[in-house]
Design a protein around this motif. Structure first.
Motif, short mmCIF file in Angstrom:
data_model
loop_
_atom_site.label_atom_id
_atom_site.label_comp_id
_atom_site.label_asym_id
_atom_site.label_seq_id
_atom_site.Cartn_x
_atom_site.Cartn_y
_atom_site.Cartn_z
N ALA A 156 36.63 50.72 38.41
CA ALA A 156 35.64 50.23 37.45
C ALA A 156 36.05 50.64 36.04
O ALA A 156 35.99 49.84 35.10
CB ALA A 156 34.26 50.79 37.79
N LEU A 157 36.49 51.88 35.90
CA LEU A 157 36.97 52.35 34.60
C LEU A 157 38.22 51.59 34.17
O LEU A 157 38.39 51.26 33.00
CB LEU A 157 37.25 53.85 34.66
N GLY A 158 39.11 51.32 35.14
CA GLY A 158 40.34 50.61 34.82
C GLY A 158 40.08 49.19 34.35
O GLY A 158 40.70 48.74 33.37
N PHE A 159 39.19 48.48 35.01
CA PHE A 159 38.85 47.11 34.58
C PHE A 159 38.17 47.13 33.22
O PHE A 159 38.42 46.26 32.38
CB PHE A 159 37.95 46.46 35.62
N ALA A 160 37.31 48.12 32.99
CA ALA A 160 36.64 48.21 31.69
C ALA A 160 37.65 48.52 30.58
O ALA A 160 37.56 47.95 29.48
CB ALA A 160 35.56 49.29 31.74
N ALA A 161 38.62 49.40 30.86
CA ALA A 161 39.65 49.70 29.88
C ALA A 161 40.47 48.46 29.57
O ALA A 161 40.84 48.21 28.41
CB ALA A 161 40.54 50.83 30.38
N ALA A 162 40.77 47.68 30.59
CA ALA A 162 41.51 46.43 30.36
C ALA A 162 40.70 45.48 29.48
O ALA A 162 41.26 44.81 28.60
CB ALA A 162 41.84 45.78 31.71
N ARG A 163 39.40 45.41 29.69
CA ARG A 163 38.55 44.52 28.89
C ARG A 163 38.59 44.90 27.41
O ARG A 163 38.55 44.01 26.54
CB ARG A 163 37.11 44.58 29.40
N LEU A 164 38.71 46.18 27.12
CA LEU A 164 38.73 46.61 25.72
C LEU A 164 39.91 46.02 24.95
O LEU A 164 39.83 45.84 23.73
CB LEU A 164 38.78 48.14 25.64
N ILE B 283 47.89 40.37 30.98
CA ILE B 283 48.53 40.97 32.15
C ILE B 283 48.89 42.42 31.83
O ILE B 283 48.70 43.33 32.65
CB ILE B 283 49.78 40.18 32.56
N ALA B 284 49.42 42.65 30.62
CA ALA B 284 49.72 44.02 30.19
C ALA B 284 48.44 44.84 30.07
O ALA B 284 48.44 46.05 30.35
CB ALA B 284 50.47 43.99 28.86
N ALA B 285 47.34 44.20 29.64
CA ALA B 285 46.07 44.90 29.54
C ALA B 285 45.59 45.39 30.90
O ALA B 285 45.13 46.53 31.05
CB ALA B 285 45.02 43.99 28.90
#
Length: 561
Positions: A139-147, A156-158
């Motif tokens: 969940a934290l990883g997906f949220a960090a990618a969204r930022l 893809i890099a995000a």
């Protein structure tokens, strides 16, 4: 509709711009999913990704899983405030992680049925509760990618930045649990695993996400170049990775250490009522009978080997306090032979008021003399120890943790962890059970008690009988095997019920016993690679550099969106 008219920059091309091929139509439907349907789809995608883990090793399953993840995040970024879309992406990440961990760790339930009268009640906590907790990292990883999400290939890099960061945190926070890290999708194939000698497990994780998520642009790129370039780059990277592995693994077997003849004993003792203190004589007798069994013309018994290896917690009693059992073992060992065994150990002086127990590795020589000792540092939470208040509560209502030791085991001092000096062997990096799943934890940070700082082999003693014939023991072995490649060291692994094996420093299995059989494994000891691998020298520094590069690419892409 454009970004200036309310469309978020990470949403990819608008539906009207999507082509009408089957892949485009699928991407369109995934992007437009919402509510509970979106969460169910995310969980199913995560569950599919678990098929890339051992024993299946289906890397295309991770491609499907992460491609769907990209499209799900695309849909979650449409409209709404940053706070709202962050929450939506975190929800998708949690559902994806819950599916991934439930499908990959369901076998934990087998441990709760070994003593069902004591532990069956807690099975939902292990089978569903643990995945629910671990999913928070994704969940934290997906949220960090969204930022740092954006249009096009930069997203893809995000995603790689977000998920690799989450996996590193999962391997370190709250004692760490890097089981089935996404990098294991590349860490089971002999060729692709060789990159672990350069970048370690977390570097493989970063590469796995970059490669597996790249096909998302095939259905969302705004033109042929935007659609195809990421996938072609991913295919080229995968080819180069395999080519490096083919180049690195020699055609000939690795050389062996002169004068070392190993015998690993896999007793396959069930983890049930038969493993009780009153079975002491029978269990010790079984070990000794297997140890002296003729296996080949040049291995007719103990006299033809130099070192016996027995698995973790070999005895249902304290061997140090049983002179009769020690005497039997010592009498069976000819001069110059050594036994290396797992055993529960009480710290002396051992009294009811000051009882401290360790999960240990002991060396025993002729005459039954105990020599070198290693006390396990990284204990299994809830399996080998509980916080004292929780342990007291469970015992007050008639329940206990898995290991029936009052108060649980106590970890050995981390600063005192040392390499075992076993007569006749190169310096031994000792690990017990799941200590072998932690990358970078094989060698101590500095010499202790005069022991050499550079080991000559990894020894892993374990007991996977708790989990029966399930993917669990196979996943455990695959992760221990990757440590050999990372460190450039041979792995000697002895398991009660399997998988026992000797693995060379390139990750090739020299000899092994399958899961669930009783047997004897005789093998020479492969020599360590000369020098140190890049990973052994730099640790996670190359991974950190790759993580930073992904972040920069994602930020540049977002700035251009």
């Amino acid at each position: 509709m454009t970004a200036s008219s309310g469309r978020a920059p990470g949403a990819g091309p608008p539906p009207a711009a999507l082509r009408v091929g089957p892949l485009d139509a699928l991407a369109h439907r995934v992007i437009l999913s919402h509510g509970w349907r979106r969460l169910v789809l995310a969980a199913a995608a995560g569950a599919a990704g678990a098929l890339a883990m051992p024993p299946f090793g289906l890397f295309p399953a991770l491609v499907v899983s992460l491609t769907l993840a990209v499209w799900l995040i695309d849909g979650a970024t449409v409209g709404g405030s940053l706070r709202r879309t962050l929450g939506a992406c975190a929800g998708i990440g949690w559902a994806w992680g819950f599916g991934y961990f439930t499908a990959g760790l369901w076998w934990l339930g087998a441990a709760f049925l070994v003593e069902a009268d004591q532990f069956a009640w807690a099975m939902p906590l292990g089978v569903l509760g643990l995945p629910a907790g671990l999913a928070v990292f994704f969940a934290l990883g997906f949220a960090a990618a969204r930022l740092v999400w954006s249009r096009g290939a930069a997203r893809i890099a995000a995603l790689a930045f977000g998920l690799a960061s989450a996996e590193w945190l999962r391997g370190h926070l709250f004692t760490g649990f890097p089981w089935n890290s996404l990098g294991m999708a590349l860490g089971t194939n002999l060729w692709t695993m060789q990159a672990a000698a350069l970048i370690g497990l977390y570097g493989l994780t970063l590469l796995a996400v970059l490669v597996a998520a790249a096909p998302a642009t095939l259905a969302t790129g705004t033109g042929p170049r935007a659609r195809w370039t990421p996938s072609l780059a991913a295919l080229a990277a995968l080819t180069l990775l395999a080519a490096y592995g083919v180049w690195r693994v020699p055609a000939a077997p690795d050389p062996t250490v002169a004068g070392v003849r190993l015998r690993l004993i896999q007793p396959n003792v069930p983890q049930d009522a038969r493993f009780r203190a009153e079975m002491r004589d029978k269990i010790v007798g079984k070990y000794l009978d297997l140890s002296d069994r003729a296996a080949s013309p040049d291995r007719t018994g103990i006299g033809d080997v130099t070192h016996l290896i027995w698995p973790e917690s070999a005895f249902p009693f304290l061997i140090q306090r049983d002179p009769q059992a020690l005497g039997r073992i010592g009498a069976a060992l000819p001069a110059g032979k050594q036994l290396v065994t797992g055993a529960a150990r009480g710290r002396e002086p051992l009294t009811r008021e000051t009882a401290v127990f360790h999960n240990s590795i002991l060396t025993i020589g002729p005459g039954g003399r105990i020599g070198e000792i290693y006390d396990k540092v990284h204990l299994v939470p809830f399996g080998e120890y509980l916080p004292a208040p929780l342990d007291a509560v469970l015992r007050a209502i008639g329940l206990r943790q898995f290991v029936a030791v009052p108060g649980g085991f106590t970890a050995g001092p981390r600063e005192g962890q040392r390499i075992l000096a076993v007569p006749g062997l190169p310096p031994v990096a000792a690990t017990i059970c799941y200590e072998a799943i932690f990358p970078g934890a094989i060698r101590p940070p500095a010499p202790a008690d005069g022991a050499p700082a550079v080991p000559g082999l990894i020894l892993n003693l374990t007991n996977d009988a708790w989990f029966g014939d399930t993917p669990g023991p196979r996943q455990h072995f695959a992760q221990a095997r990757l440590r050999a490649v990372e460190e450039g060291l041979p792995l000697v692994r002895d398991a009660n019920s399997g998988i026992s094996a000797v693995v060379d420093p390139h990750g090739r299995i020299v000899a092994s016993l399958p899961l669930g059989v009783e047997g004897v494994l005789d093998a020479s000891l492969p020599a360590r690679l000369p020098g140190l691998t890049l990973y052994a020298t730099l640790g996670d520094a190359p991974f950190a550099a790759g993580l930073l590069a992904c972040l920069l690419v994602a930020l540049v892409g977002r700035r251009k969106a």
